[in-house]
Design a protein around this motif. Structure first.
Motif, mmCIF file in Angstrom:
data_model
loop_
_atom_site.group_PDB
_atom_site.id
_atom_site.type_symbol
_atom_site.label_atom_id
_atom_site.label_comp_id
_atom_site.label_asym_id
_atom_site.label_seq_id
_atom_site.Cartn_x
_atom_site.Cartn_y
_atom_site.Cartn_z
ATOM 1 N N LEU A 21 0.590 -1.563 -0.613
ATOM 2 C CA LEU A 21 -0.192 0.330 0.149
ATOM 3 C C LEU A 21 0.847 1.087 -0.074
ATOM 4 N N GLU A 62 -5.829 4.879 8.119
ATOM 5 C CA GLU A 62 -6.544 4.592 6.779
ATOM 6 C C GLU A 62 -6.624 3.742 6.667
ATOM 7 N N GLU A 63 -5.042 3.185 6.492
ATOM 8 C CA GLU A 63 -3.961 1.675 5.935
ATOM 9 C C GLU A 63 -4.521 0.278 6.426
ATOM 10 N N MET A 66 -8.979 0.018 6.103
ATOM 11 C CA MET A 66 -9.572 -0.361 4.985
ATOM 12 C C MET A 66 -8.916 -2.425 4.625
ATOM 13 N N ARG A 69 -11.928 -3.869 7.026
ATOM 14 C CA ARG A 69 -12.821 -3.743 6.530
ATOM 15 C C ARG A 69 -12.870 -4.765 5.379
ATOM 16 N N VAL A 70 -11.341 -5.198 4.892
ATOM 17 C CA VAL A 70 -11.517 -6.086 3.818
ATOM 18 C C VAL A 70 -11.332 -8.043 4.076
ATOM 19 N N LEU A 135 -8.121 -5.229 -1.426
ATOM 20 C CA LEU A 135 -7.223 -4.006 -0.659
ATOM 21 C C LEU A 135 -6.591 -3.403 -1.956
ATOM 22 N N ASP A 137 -8.330 -2.705 -4.322
ATOM 23 C CA ASP A 137 -9.858 -1.870 -4.745
ATOM 24 C C ASP A 137 -9.706 -1.310 -3.997
ATOM 25 N N GLY A 138 -9.422 -1.271 -2.165
ATOM 26 C CA GLY A 138 -9.087 -0.538 -1.674
ATOM 27 C C GLY A 138 -10.315 -0.589 -1.135
#
Length: 138
Positions: A21, A62-63, A66, A69-70, A135, A137-138
Motif C-alpha cells: 500500500l 486509513e490503511e 481498509m 474492512r477487507v 486491498l 480496490d480499496g
C-alpha cells in the motif's frame, strides 16, 4: 545518514507478502488458525506510532481501516483485534486479526495459544489473491 527500510527478519519468517500500500507492506500471517494481517509501515527505524510523522500516522490509520474492512468482509469475522504490540519484534507493525467465538483462544488473546497451523498451499494462494484484489480496490 538515513537508514533504508528493511523488514524485520522475524516478520519475514512468520508471514508472506500480500500487497504494498502507499505506506505499509501488508503481510499474511503464516498461522491459518486466525486470519491475520500484519501492516508494516515502510519507514526506517520506526518502533512506535509516535515515530511516524503526522501525515504517515493518518495514512496508517486509513490503511488499518481498509485492511480491517477487507479482512472482516472476506472472513465474516465476529470481531477484529487490532494491535501494535511490538514486544518481541520492535519494528513498528500492526496486527489485524479476525476473531470468532469458536476459535481456540476465544475470548482471550491469541498469543501463545498453541503451535501455528500452516496454510495449505492452495488455500493460502487463494486467500492471498482475494486479499490482494480487495486491498487493491480499496
Amino acid at each position: 545518514m538515513a537508514h533504508a527500510f528493511a523488514l524485520d527478519q522475524r516478520l519475514a519468517a512468520d508471514s508472506t507478502p500480500v500487497i504494498e500500500l502507499p505506506l505499509c507492506s501488508v503481510r499474511l500471517s503464516a498461522d491459518r488458525t486466525y486470519p491475520w494481517l500484519i501492516l508494516v509501515p515502510r519507514r526506517a527505524e520506526c518502533v512506535e506510532l509516535i515515530d511516524l510523522d503526522p501525515g504517515d500516522r493518518a495514512l496508517l490509520i486509513e490503511e488499518i481501516v481498509m485492511a480491517s474492512r477487507v479482512l472482516k468482509e472476506l472472513t465474516d469475522a465476529e470481531k477484529l483485534n487490532v494491535a501494535a504490540l511490538g514486544n518481541s519484534v520492535p519494528q513498528l507493525h500492526v496486527h489485524v486479526i479476525a476473531r470468532f467465538s469458536d476459535d481456540p483462544a476465544w475470548p482471550g488473546p491469541i498469543w501463545g495459544k498453541g503451535p501455528a497451523l500452516p496454510w495449505d498451499s492452495l488455500e493460502h494462494a487463494d486467500f492471498t489473491a482475494r486479499l490482494e484484489r480487495a486491498l487493491a480496490d480499496g
